[in-house]
Write an enzyme that holds these catalytic residues in place. Sequence first.
Site, short mmCIF file in Angstrom:
data_model
loop_
_atom_site.label_atom_id
_atom_site.label_comp_id
_atom_site.label_asym_id
_atom_site.label_seq_id
_atom_site.Cartn_x
_atom_site.Cartn_y
_atom_site.Cartn_z
N HIS A 103 0.80 -1.22 0.00
CA HIS A 103 0.00 0.00 0.00
C HIS A 103 0.83 1.28 0.00
O HIS A 103 0.30 2.36 -0.16
CB HIS A 103 -0.94 0.03 1.21
CG HIS A 103 -0.23 0.37 2.50
ND1 HIS A 103 0.54 -0.54 3.17
CD2 HIS A 103 -0.16 1.52 3.20
CE1 HIS A 103 1.04 0.02 4.25
NE2 HIS A 103 0.64 1.28 4.30
C1 UD1 Z 1 -2.33 5.18 6.10
C2 UD1 Z 1 -1.10 5.61 6.89
C3 UD1 Z 1 -0.04 4.52 6.82
C4 UD1 Z 1 -0.59 3.16 7.22
C5 UD1 Z 1 -1.81 2.86 6.35
C6 UD1 Z 1 -2.45 1.54 6.71
C7 UD1 Z 1 -0.59 8.03 6.99
C8 UD1 Z 1 0.32 9.07 6.47
N1 UD1 Z 1 -0.50 6.83 6.37
O1 UD1 Z 1 -1.96 5.13 4.72
O2 UD1 Z 1 1.02 4.85 7.72
O3 UD1 Z 1 0.39 2.16 7.02
O4 UD1 Z 1 -2.77 3.91 6.55
O5 UD1 Z 1 -3.59 1.29 5.95
O6 UD1 Z 1 -1.34 8.29 7.89
N2 UD1 Z 1 -9.36 4.80 1.69
C9 UD1 Z 1 -10.54 4.12 1.55
N3 UD1 Z 1 -11.16 3.73 2.70
C10 UD1 Z 1 -10.68 3.98 3.94
C11 UD1 Z 1 -9.45 4.68 4.03
C12 UD1 Z 1 -8.81 5.07 2.90
O7 UD1 Z 1 -11.04 3.88 0.47
O8 UD1 Z 1 -11.30 3.60 4.94
C13 UD1 Z 1 -8.67 5.25 0.45
C14 UD1 Z 1 -8.66 6.76 0.37
O9 UD1 Z 1 -9.50 7.17 -0.65
C15 UD1 Z 1 -7.23 7.15 0.07
C16 UD1 Z 1 -6.45 5.87 0.13
O10 UD1 Z 1 -7.33 4.81 0.53
O11 UD1 Z 1 -7.09 7.72 -1.20
C17 UD1 Z 1 -5.33 6.00 1.11
O12 UD1 Z 1 -5.81 6.33 2.44
P1 UD1 Z 1 -4.98 7.29 3.40
O13 UD1 Z 1 -5.65 7.36 4.71
O14 UD1 Z 1 -4.69 8.56 2.72
O15 UD1 Z 1 -3.56 6.60 3.58
P2 UD1 Z 1 -3.09 5.08 3.58
O16 UD1 Z 1 -2.38 4.82 2.29
O17 UD1 Z 1 -4.19 4.14 3.99
#
Ligand code: UD1
Length: 386
Positions: A226
């Site tokens: 991820h």
């Molecule tokens: C975040 C953390 C990372 C952790 C990871 C575990 C930060 C900087 N990063 O990264 O340290 O290892 O979580 O998962 O805080 N999304 C969904 N549903 C959700 C959450 C997110 O669809 O419930 C999608 C969002 O649209 C987003 C993408 O996933 O574009 C990434 O989510 P984001 O919270 O920005 O960061 P992670 O890559 O999950």
Amino acid sequence: MKILSVVGARPNFMKIAPFIQAIVQHNKLKTDNSQLITHLLVHTGQHYDDRMSNTFFEELGIPKADINLGIGSGSHAEQVGQTMIAFEKVLEAEKPDWVVVVGDVNATLACSVTAKKEWVKVCHIEAGLRSGDINMPEEVNRLVTDRLSDLLLTPDHLSNENLKKEGVEDSRMVFVGNIMIDTLEANRHKAEAIPIKTILQNNIFENIQRDLPDIKDENYVLITLHRPSNVDEKEVLEPIMRFLIDEVANNRTILWPIHPRTQKQLIQFGLFDEVKLHPNIILLKPLGYFEMLRLNMGAKIMLTDSGGLQEECTVLGTPCLTLRWNTERPVTLKENGGSSVLVGNNVNRIREEYKEALKKQPTPVRPPHWDGNTAQRCLKAILDAS
Ligand code: UD1
């Protein structure tokens, strides 16, 4: 005393669960009201899907968050900025003695900065980890949080060394061990009892019609990916996918619980259908805690870019190829007695170490204080510092 603890994203939930349990136990043993701890849980809402959030609350017995800031997805500045604005109001209303933050996600950074500006003491659980890679968003979060925290609770001795090098006084840090391993030890038996087939049946990726093979322990490779550095650029992700499809999936089944970010990127790069339809790649929705732990226990090899899984592989003994060039968790590496090897995202290196890992038997390792009792040590450290 009033403690307000913060969670935001998936890797926080398994760290806060044992801490809340430790507070519940503490309160049970106190008859004198002045020694009771009032605890409030704040969820920033960075992860909001049932599968990225609610499932963990249910499985790990975490009480519903007292306050949910509902921040959701966004750029880093949006997530951090909106969390700070909302959390400031919470602090003004609740006036806690301590804010406890865990890990290195955007919630950790946003809430520690806000708390310090409101003159509230901050305790960071999982302090002192350093990858040395300032391009990693989590490294920025760790550096700022540790610089500001009044109490730094570290998972291993190397983290204490890192903090010392940065000039942190001994009085601000306590070596408590790895709190995530408390959750692993508390749930190991529950996880072990789940049949692999049930996990596959319950989590098969949307719209994929297929007969599920009868998968046995040690017969599959488990993958999670991820990190933006691995999935956000086609030039990086495509060769990794080719290796998985053309070389790994030829001989073994790949089980892959896919992160929402990675799914989006694979679709954008036109790679998703090939992966989704491959007979030997079983795409799964994001798994619950017990399910992931169960699959980790039976995996021949783990390929991951997650820090938490590296640690769980160490304790379970699963050979782990870490798809990163650096790690903030060197205690998990082979050269330090662990089960993980850094392979970056260079396919030649991944291939070489994959072949080596196939020859290995699981060898569990337990670094000092990764014993299931870290949460109690965390709470004691806070009480001692109050
Ligand atoms: C975040 C953390 C990372 C952790 C990871 C575990 C930060 C900087 N990063 O990264 O340290 O290892 O979580 O998962 O805080 N999304 C969904 N549903 C959700 C959450 C997110 O669809 O419930 C999608 C969002 O649209 C987003 C993408 O996933 O574009 C990434 O989510 P984001 O919270 O920005 O960061 P992670 O890559 O999950």
